[in-house]
Design a protein around this motif. Sequence first.
Motif, short mmCIF file in Angstrom:
data_model
loop_
_atom_site.label_atom_id
_atom_site.label_comp_id
_atom_site.label_asym_id
_atom_site.label_seq_id
_atom_site.Cartn_x
_atom_site.Cartn_y
_atom_site.Cartn_z
N ILE A 166 0.84 -1.20 0.00
CA ILE A 166 0.00 0.00 0.00
C ILE A 166 0.87 1.25 0.00
O ILE A 166 0.55 2.25 -0.65
N TRP A 167 2.01 1.19 0.69
CA TRP A 167 2.96 2.31 0.67
C TRP A 167 3.43 2.58 -0.76
O TRP A 167 3.65 3.73 -1.15
N ARG A 168 3.60 1.51 -1.54
CA ARG A 168 4.06 1.69 -2.92
C ARG A 168 3.11 2.63 -3.68
O ARG A 168 3.55 3.51 -4.42
N ILE A 169 1.81 2.42 -3.50
CA ILE A 169 0.83 3.27 -4.19
C ILE A 169 0.78 4.65 -3.57
O ILE A 169 0.66 5.66 -4.28
N ARG A 170 0.92 4.74 -2.25
CA ARG A 170 0.93 6.05 -1.61
C ARG A 170 2.11 6.89 -2.10
O ARG A 170 1.99 8.09 -2.32
N PHE A 171 3.28 6.27 -2.28
CA PHE A 171 4.44 6.98 -2.83
C PHE A 171 4.11 7.55 -4.21
O PHE A 171 4.46 8.69 -4.52
N ILE A 172 3.47 6.74 -5.06
CA ILE A 172 3.15 7.19 -6.42
C ILE A 172 2.17 8.36 -6.38
O ILE A 172 2.35 9.37 -7.07
N LEU A 173 1.13 8.24 -5.56
CA LEU A 173 0.14 9.33 -5.45
C LEU A 173 0.81 10.62 -4.99
O LEU A 173 0.52 11.71 -5.51
N ASN A 174 1.70 10.50 -4.00
CA ASN A 174 2.39 11.69 -3.50
C ASN A 174 3.35 12.25 -4.54
O ASN A 174 3.43 13.47 -4.74
N TYR A 175 4.10 11.36 -5.20
CA TYR A 175 5.08 11.81 -6.20
C TYR A 175 4.40 12.52 -7.36
O TYR A 175 4.88 13.55 -7.85
N LYS A 176 3.25 11.99 -7.78
CA LYS A 176 2.51 12.61 -8.88
C LYS A 176 1.62 13.78 -8.40
O LYS A 176 0.93 14.39 -9.20
N ARG A 177 1.66 14.03 -7.09
CA ARG A 177 0.91 15.14 -6.49
C ARG A 177 -0.59 15.03 -6.79
O ARG A 177 -1.26 16.02 -7.13
N LEU A 178 -1.11 13.83 -6.64
CA LEU A 178 -2.53 13.58 -6.88
C LEU A 178 -3.29 13.66 -5.56
O LEU A 178 -2.97 12.94 -4.61
N PRO A 179 -4.30 14.52 -5.48
CA PRO A 179 -5.10 14.60 -4.25
C PRO A 179 -5.74 13.25 -3.94
O PRO A 179 -6.30 12.60 -4.82
N HIS A 180 -5.63 12.83 -2.70
CA HIS A 180 -6.22 11.55 -2.31
C HIS A 180 -6.52 11.54 -0.82
O HIS A 180 -6.02 12.35 -0.06
N ARG A 181 -7.37 10.62 -0.43
CA ARG A 181 -7.69 10.41 0.97
C ARG A 181 -7.53 8.92 1.27
O ARG A 181 -7.56 8.08 0.36
N THR A 182 -7.37 8.58 2.55
CA THR A 182 -7.22 7.19 2.96
C THR A 182 -8.46 6.75 3.73
O THR A 182 -8.94 7.47 4.61
N VAL A 183 -8.95 5.58 3.38
CA VAL A 183 -10.02 4.94 4.15
C VAL A 183 -9.40 3.75 4.87
O VAL A 183 -8.83 2.86 4.23
N TRP A 184 -9.50 3.74 6.21
CA TRP A 184 -8.87 2.69 7.02
C TRP A 184 -9.90 1.60 7.31
O TRP A 184 -11.01 1.89 7.76
N ILE A 185 -9.52 0.36 7.06
CA ILE A 185 -10.43 -0.76 7.32
C ILE A 185 -9.70 -1.85 8.11
O ILE A 185 -8.49 -2.02 7.99
N GLU A 186 -10.45 -2.57 8.92
CA GLU A 186 -9.89 -3.69 9.66
C GLU A 186 -9.57 -4.82 8.68
O GLU A 186 -10.25 -5.01 7.67
#
Length: 215
Positions: free
Chosen positions: A23-43
């Motif tokens: 999941i960090w791999r995708i978060r890195f990409i979203l941040n690097y590309k400066r794409l607005p995003h939010r996180t939904v936390w699930i059990e």
Amino acid sequence: MSRSVITLYDINSTVAQPWAPNIWRIRFILNYKRLPHRTVWIELDQVEPTLRMVGAPPVGQKPDGRPVYTLPVIVDPLRSGSTPFVLSNACTIAEYLEATYPARPIFPEGSRAMQALFVHYIQEIFVKPLLPILIPLTHQRLSERTQAHFRPRGAISTPPLAATGGLQHEQAWAAVKEQFNFLASILDKNNSDGSGVVAMGRDVSYADFAVCSVL
């Protein structure tokens, strides 16, 4: 605003920051590309029902034929009209984000085949010696509710690797050190000739996010 940004599904835990490598791999990409995003936390025990509910595609099948649902998953409402675009599997998501949002590319021209091999090495070889260390630590980071859901019946807790035997612990860390040393020697080849310190030399790419997500 939450309806107009990408949603990234992540695993809820007892620590104050994200920790799951894929999941960090995708978060890195979203941040690097400066794409607005939010996180939904699930059990963790709610991954399958939640992903079924949002229409995420399964990533495989169990031996009995039932579908397998895993994270990461993203929901992108930005470029898909009235119907949000739902994707699973880290590599599939990375390819989609690159094609849909080409600014700040993560696949330099002509590098996709080599990067695919590099990421395969990270997933299939580099990470495997880490699993005996990571899995017990992962269990400890889950909420008590989720720990109880996955705990074998009658067991009190999952002990850390260090408590399961000194020799096993030593052997696991020796295997990890060997893989880290090998990876360092590969990356040092770029540094030694002055061409840079990342996998592609000076261009940050998907391969770097695969490494950093594990770290």
